[in-house]
Design an enzyme around this catalytic site. Sequence first.
Site, PDB file in Angstrom:
ATOM      1  CB  CYS A   2      -0.902  -0.041   1.005  1.00  0.00           C
ATOM      2  SG  CYS A   2      -1.942  -1.206   1.377  1.00  0.00           S
ATOM      3  CE  LYS A 604      12.190  -4.050  -2.920  1.00  0.00           C
ATOM      4  NZ  LYS A 604      13.217  -4.999  -3.174  1.00  0.00           N
TER       5      LYS A 604
END
Length: 609
Positions: A2, A604
């Site tokens: 996010c 990530k």
Amino acid sequence: MCGIVGAIAQRDVAEILLEGLRRLEYRGYDSAGLAVVDAEGHMTRLRRLGKVQMLAQAAEEHPLHGGTGIAHTRWATHGEPSEANAHPHVSEHIVVVHNGIIENHEPLREALKARGYTFVSETDTEVIAHLVNWELKQGGTLREAVLRAIPQLRGAYGTVIMDTRHPDTLLAARSGSPLVIGLGMGENFIASDQLALLPVTRRFIFLEEGDIAEITRRSVNIFDNTGAEVKRQDIESNLQYDAGDKGIYRHYMQKEIYEQPNAIKNTLTGRISHGQVDLSELGPNADELLSKVEHIQILACGTSYNSGMVSRYWFESLAGIPCDVEIASEFRYRKSAVRRNSLMITLSQSGETADTLAGLRLSKELGYLGSLAICNVPGSSLVRESDLALMTNAGTEIGVASTKAFTTQLTVLLMLVAKLSRLKGLDASIEHDIVHGLQALPSRIEQMLSQDKRIELLAEDFSDKHHALFLGRGDQYPIALEGALKLKEISYIHAEAYAAGELKHGPLALIDADMPVIVVAPNNELLEKLKSNIEEVRARGGQLYVFADQDAGFVSSDNMHIIEMPHVEEVIAPIFYTVPLQLLAYHVALIKGTDVDQPRNLAKSVTVE
């Protein structure tokens, strides 16, 4: 995971928000949205399933005007990826974006439904919007409403809230999910990552746990969760967003693999002097603390866990210090016995990995000697909350599958081993060999990268495979783990790694002609043992792919493909042998046609549990 961007200014902020989201794309997401409010309180909201570019195209078709806005990229947790579940979420005049997980969202949802609120999404975030709306109806300012709402939330959150009736203010709250305020001239910004704000400012305030910030164009006021005002230092960032252009490369991952020689040079810069490791950046009191270390506990997740596993061999065999490595999400939920004078080392590329941060915070209550973070992001939560910190200086890593962050973590860890061996008064040849190996490492990796075309051809053998097995011994076993992780992350081939000596304890049952077996085989004291394990696979018809030292004495045959590697110093062999496995995973993923830089279901930076 996010991304949040917010802005409050006199100018239109839509493009600032979109550019911020573009810079957060590397974190992984499945939908994107933004909301902008003008001075009269007119709000426009756009949300799209898919890439930020689709949101930007929608913004071109429906121009957004307004000086206050918030934007978000969503990685689905509660509720499937859909436009309805994309942020921002709205409750009348309250607009919210949120990173994290609200663990008690279901009872809150039921309570709010009983008060007459209707939910239009499956997300936990919509609970925040309705809850703040309800508290605001009970009286007071938006800040007071947020202060009453926040204690009702359990879980992790970084949230930014605006009230369209008062477009001159943004409210932000942080608990377990990072937020950073960017300071401008007559305008201010907020984001989940400072990278998002580098085009508009270099001055930042990092919110701390429990902080609530009230942001206007000309002021930033920060409060703790009791409502008392607190002061937070602003810093000038020298962080560079140097990875925005792929250049001659097809993917960021490929670029970052090839950047490793220079990244390692950057990691070493200023840290080797007169044949010794110089870690004076740790401060004047570091030697006193490090000289007391009798045990090392390493916490990490994913790729960082694998680098910790490699370093365990180094700490014990080279520095004579017992070392344990644990997955952070396991450490934080078990009762552990703390060894005497134990140093807590945490590893994280982003410095915001939720479980690693939670483990660090727990360690402060358990009596560890001190804490040291090894991280790639200055100013991150892990760095700020640790007693000592060493930066990997790898440069921005965009690809979800970590490459240069891994090898530079190992480089820093090996320097730390050298430092500790000297402080322990061990033979000076240990540090000499480490320094010699590290100085040679960039050129050794450049040599290895020249074999890329050969590995690309090899990858074609994997085009129809669904499973793969990786084997290694000693400090190459964690490299086998890392090779398997890379392959499964980006090619979606099920891959497992084992210590080669464990073959007869189960994995040998998997061996047949359809099971490729990848082996890392440097020329070390375990080579003959490894050769015996390889013969066990050959005898059962397994297809072997052996990345072997050129002097190891292997010969290719029908079911054994030998990829000769230049001889390297034993101490740096784990770092070196990582690179061909990265290239193999990359080329297999290309053949499979997967999204190399943003593989499905992955993010990530994992900032929630």
